[in-house]
Design a protein around this motif. Structure first.
Motif, PDB file in Angstrom:
ATOM      1  N   VAL A 117     -61.585 -29.479 -17.542  1.00 53.92           N
ATOM      2  CA  VAL A 117     -61.326 -28.769 -18.792  1.00 53.92           C
ATOM      3  C   VAL A 117     -60.521 -29.657 -19.746  1.00 53.92           C
ATOM      4  N   ASP A 118     -59.506 -30.343 -19.225  1.00 54.44           N
ATOM      5  CA  ASP A 118     -58.713 -31.254 -20.061  1.00 54.44           C
ATOM      6  C   ASP A 118     -59.592 -32.335 -20.686  1.00 54.44           C
ATOM      7  N   LYS A 127     -55.057 -21.479 -19.111  1.00 57.02           N
ATOM      8  CA  LYS A 127     -54.079 -20.413 -18.833  1.00 57.02           C
ATOM      9  C   LYS A 127     -54.477 -19.629 -17.585  1.00 57.02           C
ATOM     10  N   ASP A 128     -55.772 -19.337 -17.467  1.00 58.31           N
ATOM     11  CA  ASP A 128     -56.257 -18.622 -16.278  1.00 58.31           C
ATOM     12  C   ASP A 128     -56.009 -19.439 -15.014  1.00 58.31           C
ATOM     13  N   LEU A 129     -56.205 -20.759 -15.097  1.00 56.38           N
ATOM     14  CA  LEU A 129     -55.941 -21.624 -13.940  1.00 56.38           C
ATOM     15  C   LEU A 129     -54.459 -21.603 -13.574  1.00 56.38           C
ATOM     16  N   ASP A 130     -53.589 -21.568 -14.585  1.00 57.19           N
ATOM     17  CA  ASP A 130     -52.147 -21.481 -14.320  1.00 57.19           C
ATOM     18  C   ASP A 130     -51.815 -20.192 -13.571  1.00 57.19           C
ATOM     19  N   VAL A 131     -52.426 -19.085 -14.003  1.00 58.54           N
ATOM     20  CA  VAL A 131     -52.189 -17.795 -13.349  1.00 58.54           C
ATOM     21  C   VAL A 131     -52.692 -17.842 -11.908  1.00 58.54           C
ATOM     22  N   ALA A 135     -60.115 -22.889 -28.235  1.00 63.38           N
ATOM     23  CA  ALA A 135     -59.399 -21.681 -27.812  1.00 63.38           C
ATOM     24  C   ALA A 135     -59.920 -21.199 -26.455  1.00 63.38           C
ATOM     25  N   ALA A 136     -61.232 -21.253 -26.258  1.00 57.03           N
ATOM     26  CA  ALA A 136     -61.813 -20.821 -24.984  1.00 57.03           C
ATOM     27  C   ALA A 136     -61.334 -21.719 -23.848  1.00 57.03           C
ATOM     28  N   GLU A 141     -54.168 -25.433   0.240  1.00 58.89           N
ATOM     29  CA  GLU A 141     -54.336 -26.803  -0.261  1.00 58.89           C
ATOM     30  C   GLU A 141     -55.708 -26.983  -0.909  1.00 58.89           C
ATOM     31  N   ILE A 142     -56.711 -26.403  -0.304  1.00 60.09           N
ATOM     32  CA  ILE A 142     -58.062 -26.476  -0.864  1.00 60.09           C
ATOM     33  C   ILE A 142     -58.108 -25.763  -2.210  1.00 60.09           C
ATOM     34  N   ARG A 143     -57.498 -24.585  -2.264  1.00 57.43           N
ATOM     35  CA  ARG A 143     -57.462 -23.836  -3.534  1.00 57.43           C
ATOM     36  C   ARG A 143     -56.722 -24.622  -4.607  1.00 57.43           C
ATOM     37  N   ARG A 144     -55.573 -25.165  -4.249  1.00 54.30           N
ATOM     38  CA  ARG A 144     -54.792 -25.945  -5.211  1.00 54.30           C
ATOM     39  C   ARG A 144     -55.557 -27.162  -5.705  1.00 54.30           C
ATOM     40  N   GLU A 145     -56.239 -27.854  -4.799  1.00 52.91           N
ATOM     41  CA  GLU A 145     -57.010 -29.034  -5.190  1.00 52.91           C
ATOM     42  C   GLU A 145     -58.176 -28.637  -6.094  1.00 52.91           C
ATOM     43  N   THR A 146     -58.799 -27.514  -5.797  1.00 52.13           N
ATOM     44  CA  THR A 146     -59.889 -27.031  -6.639  1.00 52.13           C
ATOM     45  C   THR A 146     -59.380 -26.701  -8.034  1.00 52.13           C
ATOM     46  N   ILE A 147     -58.243 -26.040  -8.110  1.00 51.02           N
ATOM     47  CA  ILE A 147     -57.634 -25.728  -9.401  1.00 51.02           C
ATOM     48  C   ILE A 147     -57.382 -27.013 -10.180  1.00 51.02           C
ATOM     49  N   GLU A 148     -56.825 -28.005  -9.533  1.00 48.60           N
ATOM     50  CA  GLU A 148     -56.515 -29.273 -10.197  1.00 48.60           C
ATOM     51  C   GLU A 148     -57.781 -29.974 -10.673  1.00 48.60           C
ATOM     52  N   ASN A 149     -58.829 -29.954  -9.861  1.00 49.00           N
ATOM     53  CA  ASN A 149     -60.090 -30.582 -10.265  1.00 49.00           C
ATOM     54  C   ASN A 149     -60.686 -29.892 -11.489  1.00 49.00           C
TER      55      ASN A 149
END
Length: 66
Positions: free
Chosen positions: A24-25, A51-55, A44-45, A11-19
């Motif tokens: 970035v957005d 994309k890296d966050l999706d992976v 592009a960067a 959950e912590i990892r997922r929340e960090t990814i979302e933040n």
């Protein structure tokens, strides 16, 4: 950001990814339409970061299923 002391590592990892994705957005929105090579390169960067966050999110999901 949620401040729950009973969050799992996933959950912590997922929340960090979302933040990070939200940050970035926001930068992508700030750039807007790419007008030159510099803007296009930045865009592009940032898209590569998304994309890296999706992976990374897929990796976390895979480990949750174990």
């Amino acid at each position: 950001m949620m401040m729950n002391t009973h969050m799992t590592k996933s959950e912590i990892r997922r929340e960090t990814i979302e933040n990070i994705r939200q940050l970035v957005d926001a930068r992508v929105t700030d750039i807007g339409v790419a007008m030159d090579d510099f803007d296009g390169g930045q865009l592009a960067a940032l898209e590569n970061v998304l994309k890296d966050l999706d992976v990374y999110d897929m990796i976390v999901a895979h480990h949750e299923k174990r």
